[in-house]
Scaffold this motif. Sequence first.
Motif, PDB file in Angstrom:
ATOM      1  N   GLN A  73      -4.659   4.671  -9.686  1.00  0.00           N
ATOM      2  CA  GLN A  73      -4.753   4.304  -8.272  1.00  0.00           C
ATOM      3  C   GLN A  73      -3.430   3.765  -7.764  1.00  0.00           C
ATOM      4  O   GLN A  73      -2.664   3.140  -8.501  1.00  0.00           O
ATOM      5  CB  GLN A  73      -5.827   3.220  -8.074  1.00  0.00           C
ATOM      6  CG  GLN A  73      -7.237   3.704  -8.261  1.00  0.00           C
ATOM      7  CD  GLN A  73      -8.261   2.605  -8.040  1.00  0.00           C
ATOM      8  OE1 GLN A  73      -9.115   2.398  -8.898  1.00  0.00           O
ATOM      9  NE2 GLN A  73      -8.196   1.919  -6.911  1.00  0.00           N
ATOM     10  N   SER A  74      -3.177   3.988  -6.492  1.00  0.00           N
ATOM     11  CA  SER A  74      -2.029   3.367  -5.841  1.00  0.00           C
ATOM     12  C   SER A  74      -2.359   3.037  -4.387  1.00  0.00           C
ATOM     13  O   SER A  74      -3.121   3.765  -3.744  1.00  0.00           O
ATOM     14  CB  SER A  74      -0.808   4.294  -5.915  1.00  0.00           C
ATOM     15  OG  SER A  74      -1.088   5.520  -5.273  1.00  0.00           O
ATOM     16  N   PRO A  75      -1.845   1.894  -3.881  1.00  0.00           N
ATOM     17  CA  PRO A  75      -1.100   0.905  -4.661  1.00  0.00           C
ATOM     18  C   PRO A  75      -2.046   0.034  -5.487  1.00  0.00           C
ATOM     19  O   PRO A  75      -3.259   0.151  -5.359  1.00  0.00           O
ATOM     20  CB  PRO A  75      -0.420   0.097  -3.559  1.00  0.00           C
ATOM     21  CG  PRO A  75      -1.415   0.115  -2.436  1.00  0.00           C
ATOM     22  CD  PRO A  75      -2.042   1.482  -2.485  1.00  0.00           C
ATOM     23  N   SER A  76      -1.492  -0.860  -6.287  1.00  0.00           N
ATOM     24  CA  SER A  76      -2.326  -1.801  -7.023  1.00  0.00           C
ATOM     25  C   SER A  76      -2.786  -2.940  -6.130  1.00  0.00           C
ATOM     26  O   SER A  76      -3.880  -3.473  -6.300  1.00  0.00           O
ATOM     27  CB  SER A  76      -1.551  -2.364  -8.225  1.00  0.00           C
ATOM     28  OG  SER A  76      -1.273  -1.329  -9.150  1.00  0.00           O
ATOM     29  N   THR A  77      -1.930  -3.308  -5.203  1.00  0.00           N
ATOM     30  CA  THR A  77      -2.246  -4.341  -4.222  1.00  0.00           C
ATOM     31  C   THR A  77      -1.801  -3.864  -2.852  1.00  0.00           C
ATOM     32  O   THR A  77      -0.765  -3.194  -2.726  1.00  0.00           O
ATOM     33  CB  THR A  77      -1.541  -5.662  -4.553  1.00  0.00           C
ATOM     34  OG1 THR A  77      -1.853  -6.053  -5.886  1.00  0.00           O
ATOM     35  CG2 THR A  77      -1.991  -6.776  -3.608  1.00  0.00           C
ATOM     36  N   LEU A  78      -2.579  -4.204  -1.861  1.00  0.00           N
ATOM     37  CA  LEU A  78      -2.289  -3.769  -0.503  1.00  0.00           C
ATOM     38  C   LEU A  78      -2.538  -4.948   0.434  1.00  0.00           C
ATOM     39  O   LEU A  78      -3.617  -5.534   0.390  1.00  0.00           O
ATOM     40  CB  LEU A  78      -3.210  -2.593  -0.169  1.00  0.00           C
ATOM     41  CG  LEU A  78      -3.102  -1.802   1.105  1.00  0.00           C
ATOM     42  CD1 LEU A  78      -3.803  -0.461   0.915  1.00  0.00           C
ATOM     43  CD2 LEU A  78      -3.747  -2.534   2.271  1.00  0.00           C
ATOM     44  N   SER A  79      -1.562  -5.292   1.234  1.00  0.00           N
ATOM     45  CA  SER A  79      -1.732  -6.366   2.220  1.00  0.00           C
ATOM     46  C   SER A  79      -1.918  -5.741   3.593  1.00  0.00           C
ATOM     47  O   SER A  79      -1.095  -4.916   4.013  1.00  0.00           O
ATOM     48  CB  SER A  79      -0.512  -7.290   2.229  1.00  0.00           C
ATOM     49  OG  SER A  79      -0.387  -7.954   0.986  1.00  0.00           O
ATOM     50  N   ALA A  80      -2.984  -6.117   4.258  1.00  0.00           N
ATOM     51  CA  ALA A  80      -3.282  -5.514   5.549  1.00  0.00           C
ATOM     52  C   ALA A  80      -3.960  -6.526   6.470  1.00  0.00           C
ATOM     53  O   ALA A  80      -4.432  -7.581   6.009  1.00  0.00           O
ATOM     54  CB  ALA A  80      -4.168  -4.295   5.361  1.00  0.00           C
ATOM     55  N   SER A  81      -3.992  -6.193   7.737  1.00  0.00           N
ATOM     56  CA  SER A  81      -4.598  -7.063   8.747  1.00  0.00           C
ATOM     57  C   SER A  81      -5.904  -6.456   9.243  1.00  0.00           C
ATOM     58  O   SER A  81      -6.108  -5.232   9.153  1.00  0.00           O
ATOM     59  CB  SER A  81      -3.641  -7.250   9.918  1.00  0.00           C
ATOM     60  OG  SER A  81      -2.415  -7.806   9.500  1.00  0.00           O
ATOM     61  N   VAL A  82      -6.746  -7.302   9.792  1.00  0.00           N
ATOM     62  CA  VAL A  82      -7.988  -6.823  10.407  1.00  0.00           C
ATOM     63  C   VAL A  82      -7.635  -5.800  11.485  1.00  0.00           C
ATOM     64  O   VAL A  82      -6.720  -6.021  12.287  1.00  0.00           O
ATOM     65  CB  VAL A  82      -8.786  -7.992  10.993  1.00  0.00           C
ATOM     66  CG1 VAL A  82      -9.975  -7.481  11.799  1.00  0.00           C
ATOM     67  CG2 VAL A  82      -9.273  -8.929   9.887  1.00  0.00           C
ATOM     68  N   GLY A  83      -8.333  -4.686  11.453  1.00  0.00           N
ATOM     69  CA  GLY A  83      -8.089  -3.623  12.416  1.00  0.00           C
ATOM     70  C   GLY A  83      -7.166  -2.523  11.907  1.00  0.00           C
ATOM     71  O   GLY A  83      -7.100  -1.445  12.501  1.00  0.00           O
ATOM     72  N   ASP A  84      -6.468  -2.778  10.800  1.00  0.00           N
ATOM     73  CA  ASP A  84      -5.557  -1.775  10.248  1.00  0.00           C
ATOM     74  C   ASP A  84      -6.335  -0.604   9.651  1.00  0.00           C
ATOM     75  O   ASP A  84      -7.474  -0.752   9.206  1.00  0.00           O
ATOM     76  CB  ASP A  84      -4.694  -2.377   9.139  1.00  0.00           C
ATOM     77  CG  ASP A  84      -3.563  -3.239   9.662  1.00  0.00           C
ATOM     78  OD1 ASP A  84      -2.870  -3.873   8.826  1.00  0.00           O
ATOM     79  OD2 ASP A  84      -3.365  -3.285  10.897  1.00  0.00           O
ATOM     80  N   ARG A  85      -5.672   0.549   9.630  1.00  0.00           N
ATOM     81  CA  ARG A  85      -6.164   1.708   8.900  1.00  0.00           C
ATOM     82  C   ARG A  85      -5.578   1.629   7.487  1.00  0.00           C
ATOM     83  O   ARG A  85      -4.368   1.470   7.334  1.00  0.00           O
ATOM     84  CB  ARG A  85      -5.737   3.007   9.586  1.00  0.00           C
ATOM     85  CG  ARG A  85      -6.242   4.273   8.924  1.00  0.00           C
ATOM     86  CD  ARG A  85      -5.732   5.485   9.686  1.00  0.00           C
ATOM     87  NE  ARG A  85      -6.200   6.752   9.136  1.00  0.00           N
ATOM     88  CZ  ARG A  85      -7.332   7.346   9.471  1.00  0.00           C
ATOM     89  NH1 ARG A  85      -8.128   6.776  10.364  1.00  0.00           N
ATOM     90  NH2 ARG A  85      -7.667   8.495   8.926  1.00  0.00           N
TER      91      ARG A  85
END
Lengths: 107, 120
Positions: free
Chosen positions: A6-18
Amino acid sequence: DIQMTQSPSTLSASVGDRVTITCRASQSISSWLAWYQQKPGDAPKLLIYKASSLESGVPSRFSGSGSGTEFTLTISSLQPDDFATYYCQQYNSSPWTFGQGTKVEIK
Amino acid sequence: EVQLVESGGGLVQPGGSLRLSCAASGFTFSSSWMSWVRQAPGKGLEWVANIKEDGSQKFYLDSVKGRFTISRDNAKNSLYLQMNSLRAEDTAVYYCARDKRQQLGSIDVWGQGTTVTVSS
């Protein structure tokens, strides 16, 4: 054994992001792929089976695509309840194997 | 309500044995393939074994073959995992799980898990 990456191992995102998570198989698994969501201290939850079929009760913002060796899980608009770890799993041939997981964190 | 409830986990010394049980309710247990999946502390998911509806076929992860035995009692709606010659690397939360009908291998129902710790 079929290896799932799998990639990425970690993902930082905000509410509403795709959000898109990728899963690659070491050999073709046709469409025999599932996606799970797991929150800390809880059992996993089935989101998608057969690569693109939405499990009953799962919000439509979750979708899956792909076949062969490359697959994606997409969350169309990230919600607060979606911050969790996501795993792909192949069930084309035994032993069934999982990816290492993708943690979706709050940005 | 569809439910799987595991029991039998605990602390065991290396080389010891443990038997996990899983009580199923809310669905026709005898019509379902069943699996055990484990998760080591802080790690990902690992499929361990599965068993056909009538118990006539069983499959195992290579690293547990010869040490673990999956079984079921359809009259009691129960699934079991007998674990012998336990090793430190068997330490994990063990989940009882139901394979999704017509999608053998994908898991649509999970128990809450039971913790197995192998340590001296």
